[in-house]
Scaffold this active site. Structure first.
Site, PDB file in Angstrom:
ATOM      1  N   CYS A 142       0.807  -1.226   0.000  1.00 24.15           N
ATOM      2  CA  CYS A 142       0.000   0.000   0.000  1.00 24.15           C
ATOM      3  C   CYS A 142       0.840   1.277   0.000  1.00 24.15           C
ATOM      4  CB  CYS A 142      -0.987  -0.007   1.168  1.00 24.15           C
ATOM      5  SG  CYS A 142      -0.234   0.038   2.822  1.00 24.15           S
ATOM      6  N   HIS A 189      -3.017   1.066   6.849  1.00 22.31           N
ATOM      7  CA  HIS A 189      -3.222   1.042   5.399  1.00 22.31           C
ATOM      8  C   HIS A 189      -3.320   2.465   4.852  1.00 22.31           C
ATOM      9  CE1 HIS A 189      -4.235  -0.795   1.602  1.00 22.31           C
ATOM     10  NE2 HIS A 189      -5.290   0.000   1.479  1.00 22.31           N
ATOM     11  N   HIS A 201      -5.817   1.970  -4.503  1.00 20.72           N
ATOM     12  CA  HIS A 201      -4.857   1.434  -3.539  1.00 20.72           C
ATOM     13  C   HIS A 201      -4.423   0.027  -3.904  1.00 20.72           C
ATOM     14  CE1 HIS A 201      -7.971  -0.881  -0.860  1.00 20.72           C
ATOM     15  NE2 HIS A 201      -8.409  -0.802  -2.091  1.00 20.72           N
TER      16      HIS A 201
END
Length: 226
Positions: A142, A189, A201
């Site tokens: 991420c 995240h 993402h």
């Protein structure tokens, strides 16, 4: 005074002593006031340090929990054969590109020229697989995706979600604009806000870079405008 050989001299001395006494009392009160202020500041600083220590401990626990889940997912992924991995990757890539074609991003103005450039760069990576530690251009995790995307816009972000939160100005959900960084799940995240409640993402092992609704990613923490 009556017993003094020089009453005038006695009165002068008494007046001087009285003035000194008043000055000493005032000075003492000033010192005591400063001592009270200092004691209060020490107490507040001690409380803040204690809160900071608790926050760090909690973040460490949550980070370890997330890393544990990622390790479990990676372990499961490692049991797949090369052919099975490729089949999953191909399927995920087709699904991601198909979903991307249907995503409605609205017409929100980008956060900045840098944000627009970073988002445009990330769009070209849709379908690339998630790999823990991946920083591109063949695979990403991420924060690897957000770092790579902003690098294409001429901006160097730090490597992890825990540090990227400090690479710009924190903003609330109502202030988000395309190109802003968005953080979820206790900083576990990060992605790029793409508009209309969508995030671009790299989700987790076994998936690929794609758009996803903010409502399905997890607990929103805050945005960061770079």
């Amino acid at each position: 005074l009556f017993l003094s050989a020089d009453p005038d001299n006695y009165l002068d001395k008494a007046s001087t002593l009285d003035q000194l006494s008043v000055q000493q009392v005032a000075a003492l009160e000033k010192i005591q006031g400063k001592q009270r202020t200092l004691a209060q500041q020490r107490k507040e600083a001690s409380e803040k340090l204690s809160d900071l220590a608790d926050t760090r401990t909690e973040l460490k626990k949550k980070k370890e929990k997330v890393q544990g889940k990622l390790a479990e997912a990676q372990k499961l992924l490692n049991t797949l054969t090369a052919q099975e991995r490729q089949e999953i990757a191909d399927k995920e890539q087709r699904a991601s590109r198909s979903a991307s074609d249907r995503v409605d991003l609205g017409n929100e103005a980008p956060a900045s020229g840098r944000g627009a450039a970073a988002l445009a760069a990330a769009v070209t990576q849709i379908g690339k697989p998630y790999v823990s530690g991946g920083t591109g251009p063949s695979s990403y995790d991420c924060s690897g995706l957000t770092q790579w995307a902003y690098a294409q816009a001429g901006v160097q972000l730090t490597r992890t979600t825990y540090t990227q939160q400090n690479d710009g100005t924190k903003i609330g959900q109502s202030q988000l604009a395309p190109g802003d960084l968005v953080f979820f799940n206790s900083l576990g995240h990060v992605g790029l806000y793409a508009g209309n409640g969508q995030v671009l993402h790299a989700p987790y092992p076994g998936t690929s870079v794609r758009y996803e609704s903010m409502s399905t990613i997890g607990s929103f923490q805050f945005g960061v405008r770079v």
